[in-house]
Design an enzyme around this catalytic site. Structure first.
Site, PDB file in Angstrom:
ATOM      1  NE  ARG A  55      37.002 -41.127  45.568  1.00 22.36           N
ATOM      2  CZ  ARG A  55      36.799 -41.015  47.586  1.00 22.36           C
ATOM      3  NH1 ARG A  55      37.678 -41.890  47.934  1.00 22.36           N
ATOM      4  NH2 ARG A  55      35.824 -41.352  46.844  1.00 22.36           N
ATOM      5  CG  ASP A  99      34.254 -28.721  52.439  1.00 19.99           C
ATOM      6  OD1 ASP A  99      33.294 -28.681  51.298  1.00 19.99           O
ATOM      7  OD2 ASP A  99      33.862 -28.891  52.967  1.00 19.99           O
ATOM      8  CB  VAL A 100      33.604 -27.563  46.164  1.00 25.33           C
ATOM      9  CG1 VAL A 100      35.026 -27.765  45.368  1.00 25.33           C
ATOM     10  CG2 VAL A 100      32.456 -28.436  46.457  1.00 25.33           C
ATOM     11  CE1 TYR A 110      25.407 -38.439  43.132  1.00 25.95           C
ATOM     12  CE2 TYR A 110      24.109 -39.911  41.967  1.00 25.95           C
ATOM     13  CZ  TYR A 110      25.315 -39.207  41.678  1.00 25.95           C
ATOM     14  OH  TYR A 110      26.180 -39.245  41.169  1.00 25.95           O
ATOM     15  CB  ALA A 113      22.368 -32.872  44.250  1.00 26.85           C
ATOM     16  CE  LYS A 114      25.688 -36.051  40.543  1.00 28.97           C
ATOM     17  NZ  LYS A 114      26.971 -34.814  40.698  1.00 28.97           N
ATOM     18  N   GLY A 153      37.527 -32.751  43.245  1.00 29.83           N
ATOM     19  CA  GLY A 153      36.951 -33.663  43.305  1.00 29.83           C
ATOM     20  C   GLY A 153      38.296 -34.577  42.630  1.00 29.83           C
ATOM     21  CB  ALA A 154      40.838 -33.827  40.272  1.00 29.44           C
ATOM     22  CB  SER A 205      24.484 -38.615  37.936  1.00 30.98           C
ATOM     23  OG  SER A 205      23.707 -40.441  38.320  1.00 30.98           O
TER      24      SER A 205
END
Ligand SMILES: NC(=O)c1ccc[n+]([C@@H]2O[C@H](COP(=O)([O-])OP(=O)(O)OC[C@H]3O[C@@H](n4cnc5c(N)ncnc54)[C@H](O)[C@@H]3O)[C@@H](O)[C@H]2O)c1
Length: 253
Positions: A16, A63-64, A154, A157-158, A13-14, A142
């Site tokens: 941006r 796509d990871v 989210y 997941a985090k 995801g690098a 996060s």
């Protein structure tokens, strides 16, 4: 490998945001850096920034959450840059909604990118780390891991990234591999800009409102997070493993 040889880092995801800042920072620390994002051409800016500063970078579209793409990407990295021994699982997406309105697809997408993605990437690179007797894994958690309205997917997941991290630390420690999680608070990126747009707020007003809730009275920047990730990936951080560092301008946990 002697520590003067160039280690190969992979940042997902690098293209941006936090991932781009991390890729640039790790390159500045002397790492050869693979810039992974969904679209290889979107990685161009990050790669150019690294090479313009005299660094070494490779753009890889992947796509990871796709097993075959991850396996192919890691094989390519090993062939073109060398054995990857630093991994930053940063790729992420939001699909916010209140529970009663959340679709199964939005639940699955968030789980797949964050958790399945981190699992597939880590499983693919771990053999290179074990062989080298050295590895540094950093997973992006996060502040939302502690619960956040409208983010049941989210947040789960985090929080999952934290358990994943601690278990990696336990399993891989004896091979010289550390695993840690960085849990950002509010950071100015396209992700938080999209959240402002979704709730109908001007992004500057959204940031100003967020800053009033943060002890240091400012929002975070991608470099603030890259700085913490750089510490965990350092040669000297080998006795720091299984930790979760909140980088949020003040205490959370
Ligand atoms: N911005 C914040 O305030 C904040 C706070 C806490 C945690 N985070 C986490 O930090 C990480 C980076 O966030 P950001 O704010 O820079 O987000 P961003 O949206 O600016 O960047 C995320 C990048 O991930 C890429 N990506 C998405 N799905 C992918 C996939 N399946 N495969 C490969 N790449 C994919 C996107 O294309 C994008 O380039 C994420 O894991 C995010 O959840 C961000």
């Amino acid at each position: 490998m002697s520590t003067t040889e160039q280690r190969v880092a992979v940042v997902t995801g690098a293209a941006r945001g936090i991932g781009a800042a991390t890729a640039v920072r790790l390159a500045a620390e002397g790492r050869a850096v693979t810039v992974i994002d969904l679209d290889e051409s979107a990685c161009k800016d990050t790669v150019e920034k690294i090479t313009a500063a005299g660094g070494h970078a490779l753009a890889v579209g992947c796509d990871v959450s796709d097993e075959a793409q991850v396996e192919a990407a890691v094989t390519r990295i090993a062939e073109e840059l060398g054995a990857p021994t630093i991994l930053v699982n940063n790729a992420g997406v939001l699909r916010d909604n209140l529970l009663f309105k959340m679709s199964t697809g939005d639940w699955d997408t968030v789980m797949n990118v964050h958790l399945r993605g981190a699992f597939l990437m880590t499983r693919a690179v771990q053999s290179y780390m074990v062989e080298a007797g050295f590895g540094r894994i950093v997973n992006l958690s996060s502040s939302s891991a502690l619960g956040n309205r409208g983010q049941v997917n989210y947040s789960a997941a985090k929080a999952g990234m934290q358990g994943f991290t601690k278990t990696l630390a336990i399993e891989l420690g004896k091979f010289g591999v550390t695993a840690n999680a960085v849990a950002p608070g509010f950071v100015v990126t396209d992700m938080t800009a999209a959240t402002a747009a979704r709730v109908g707020m001007d992004f500057d007003d959204f940031q100003a409102a967020a800053a009033t809730q943060i002890p240091v009275q400012r929002v975070g920047r991608p470099d603030d997070i890259a700085n913490a990730i750089a510490f965990f990936t350092g040669e000297d951080a080998g006795f720091v493993s299984g930790q979760v560092l909140y980088v949020a301008g003040g205490p959370l946990d």
